[in-house]
Design a protein around this motif. Structure first.
Motif, PDB file in Angstrom:
ATOM      1  N   LYS A 183      25.592 -31.120  -1.230  1.00 29.47           N
ATOM      2  CA  LYS A 183      25.820 -32.480  -1.721  1.00 29.47           C
ATOM      3  C   LYS A 183      26.442 -32.465  -3.105  1.00 29.47           C
ATOM      4  N   ILE A 184      27.016 -33.624  -3.439  1.00 30.23           N
ATOM      5  CA  ILE A 184      27.549 -33.890  -4.770  1.00 30.23           C
ATOM      6  C   ILE A 184      26.913 -35.200  -5.215  1.00 30.23           C
ATOM      7  N   TYR A 185      26.106 -35.120  -6.276  1.00 30.42           N
ATOM      8  CA  TYR A 185      25.376 -36.286  -6.782  1.00 30.42           C
ATOM      9  C   TYR A 185      25.873 -36.592  -8.190  1.00 30.42           C
ATOM     10  N   THR A 186      26.115 -37.878  -8.463  1.00 27.73           N
ATOM     11  CA  THR A 186      26.539 -38.313  -9.794  1.00 27.73           C
ATOM     12  C   THR A 186      25.831 -39.614 -10.134  1.00 27.73           C
ATOM     13  N   ARG A 187      25.182 -39.656 -11.313  1.00 29.93           N
ATOM     14  CA  ARG A 187      24.597 -40.911 -11.807  1.00 29.93           C
ATOM     15  C   ARG A 187      25.417 -41.369 -13.005  1.00 29.93           C
ATOM     16  N   TRP A 188      25.922 -42.603 -12.946  1.00 28.40           N
ATOM     17  CA  TRP A 188      26.727 -43.193 -14.012  1.00 28.40           C
ATOM     18  C   TRP A 188      25.829 -44.041 -14.887  1.00 28.40           C
ATOM     19  N   GLU A 189      25.943 -43.869 -16.226  1.00 30.35           N
ATOM     20  CA  GLU A 189      25.128 -44.672 -17.129  1.00 30.35           C
ATOM     21  C   GLU A 189      25.906 -45.009 -18.393  1.00 30.35           C
ATOM     22  N   ASN A 190      25.392 -46.004 -19.116  1.00 32.99           N
ATOM     23  CA  ASN A 190      26.008 -46.426 -20.370  1.00 32.99           C
ATOM     24  C   ASN A 190      25.893 -45.290 -21.377  1.00 32.99           C
ATOM     25  N   ARG A 191      27.012 -44.937 -22.016  1.00 29.82           N
ATOM     26  CA  ARG A 191      27.035 -43.809 -22.962  1.00 29.82           C
ATOM     27  C   ARG A 191      26.200 -44.060 -24.215  1.00 29.82           C
ATOM     28  N   VAL A 192      26.025 -45.318 -24.597  1.00 28.21           N
ATOM     29  CA  VAL A 192      25.297 -45.647 -25.824  1.00 28.21           C
ATOM     30  C   VAL A 192      23.808 -45.857 -25.551  1.00 28.21           C
ATOM     31  N   THR A 193      23.486 -46.634 -24.519  1.00 32.29           N
ATOM     32  CA  THR A 193      22.094 -47.005 -24.252  1.00 32.29           C
ATOM     33  C   THR A 193      21.399 -46.103 -23.235  1.00 32.29           C
ATOM     34  N   ASP A 194      22.152 -45.270 -22.536  1.00 31.27           N
ATOM     35  CA  ASP A 194      21.624 -44.407 -21.459  1.00 31.27           C
ATOM     36  C   ASP A 194      21.058 -45.197 -20.285  1.00 31.27           C
ATOM     37  N   VAL A 195      21.388 -46.477 -20.179  1.00 33.88           N
ATOM     38  CA  VAL A 195      20.926 -47.291 -19.061  1.00 33.88           C
ATOM     39  C   VAL A 195      21.767 -46.955 -17.835  1.00 33.88           C
ATOM     40  N   PRO A 196      21.125 -46.535 -16.730  1.00 33.75           N
ATOM     41  CA  PRO A 196      21.894 -46.193 -15.540  1.00 33.75           C
ATOM     42  C   PRO A 196      22.497 -47.434 -14.878  1.00 33.75           C
ATOM     43  N   LEU A 197      23.680 -47.255 -14.301  1.00 37.88           N
ATOM     44  CA  LEU A 197      24.377 -48.332 -13.607  1.00 37.88           C
ATOM     45  C   LEU A 197      24.277 -48.137 -12.093  1.00 37.88           C
ATOM     46  N   PHE A 198      24.704 -46.968 -11.617  1.00 35.14           N
ATOM     47  CA  PHE A 198      24.617 -46.655 -10.196  1.00 35.14           C
ATOM     48  C   PHE A 198      24.729 -45.145 -10.018  1.00 35.14           C
ATOM     49  N   ASP A 199      24.431 -44.691  -8.798  1.00 33.18           N
ATOM     50  CA  ASP A 199      24.670 -43.287  -8.481  1.00 33.18           C
ATOM     51  C   ASP A 199      25.389 -43.162  -7.151  1.00 33.18           C
ATOM     52  N   ASP A 200      26.009 -42.007  -6.981  1.00 30.81           N
ATOM     53  CA  ASP A 200      26.749 -41.674  -5.758  1.00 30.81           C
ATOM     54  C   ASP A 200      26.204 -40.357  -5.216  1.00 30.81           C
ATOM     55  N   THR A 201      26.053 -40.269  -3.912  1.00 31.95           N
ATOM     56  CA  THR A 201      25.745 -38.999  -3.267  1.00 31.95           C
ATOM     57  C   THR A 201      26.766 -38.804  -2.155  1.00 31.95           C
ATOM     58  N   LEU A 202      27.497 -37.706  -2.245  1.00 30.56           N
ATOM     59  CA  LEU A 202      28.489 -37.346  -1.233  1.00 30.56           C
ATOM     60  C   LEU A 202      27.995 -36.103  -0.508  1.00 30.56           C
ATOM     61  N   TRP A 203      28.246 -36.029   0.781  1.00 28.50           N
ATOM     62  CA  TRP A 203      27.791 -34.925   1.622  1.00 28.50           C
ATOM     63  C   TRP A 203      29.005 -34.165   2.149  1.00 28.50           C
ATOM     64  N   PRO A 204      29.481 -33.144   1.427  1.00 27.84           N
ATOM     65  CA  PRO A 204      30.683 -32.416   1.867  1.00 27.84           C
ATOM     66  C   PRO A 204      30.437 -31.661   3.176  1.00 27.84           C
ATOM     67  N   ASN A 205      31.500 -31.493   3.923  1.00 25.85           N
ATOM     68  CA  ASN A 205      31.446 -30.756   5.198  1.00 25.85           C
ATOM     69  C   ASN A 205      30.428 -31.356   6.157  1.00 25.85           C
ATOM     70  N   SER A 206      30.299 -32.668   6.145  1.00 28.42           N
ATOM     71  CA  SER A 206      29.322 -33.347   6.975  1.00 28.42           C
ATOM     72  C   SER A 206      29.889 -34.683   7.440  1.00 28.42           C
ATOM     73  N   ASP A 207      29.386 -35.153   8.557  1.00 28.14           N
ATOM     74  CA  ASP A 207      29.742 -36.492   9.028  1.00 28.14           C
ATOM     75  C   ASP A 207      28.829 -37.549   8.412  1.00 28.14           C
ATOM     76  N   ARG A 208      27.897 -37.112   7.606  1.00 26.52           N
ATOM     77  CA  ARG A 208      26.953 -38.021   6.970  1.00 26.52           C
ATOM     78  C   ARG A 208      27.704 -38.933   5.985  1.00 26.52           C
ATOM     79  N   PRO A 209      27.456 -40.241   6.040  1.00 27.33           N
ATOM     80  CA  PRO A 209      28.181 -41.153   5.142  1.00 27.33           C
ATOM     81  C   PRO A 209      27.704 -41.017   3.692  1.00 27.33           C
TER      82      PRO A 209
END
Length: 95
Positions: free
Chosen positions: A52-78
């Motif tokens: 998997k490839i996981y990324t959490r995006w957050e505000n650079r100043v406040t560290d408040v998270p906005l959203f995250d993404d999880t991608l599943w390479p070499n898989s049919d998993r969405p």
């Protein structure tokens, strides 16, 4: 919905992810410059479980998270996306 470090997390669609990025401003493929990667994990070989490839995006100043993404390479998993919303009145435990 689940709870992570004082935030409700809600699964969102790819379209809702794009709308969220548009709402804060867009820069290349992600949110505008005030947001950056707060946490990530890239394990395309599956050394620690499913690849998997996981990324959490957050505000650079406040560290408040906005959203995250999880991608599943070499898989049919969405791909998976979660939005972070603060829990009203939440106070973190101090160690």
């Amino acid at each position: 919905m689940s709870v992570v470090d004082g935030y409700f997390t809600t699964r969102i669609t790819c379209e809702e992810r794009e709308e969220l990025i548009d709402s804060v401003g867009r820069d290349r493929n992600g949110p505008a410059d005030q947001y950056g990667v707060g946490a990530s994990l890239t394990d395309v070989s599956g050394t620690y479980g499913d690849p998997k490839i996981y990324t959490r995006w957050e505000n650079r100043v406040t560290d408040v998270p906005l959203f995250d993404d999880t991608l599943w390479p070499n898989s049919d998993r969405p791909c998976e996306h979660r939005r972070y919303d603060p829990i009203p009145g939440y106070v973190a435990d101090e160690d």
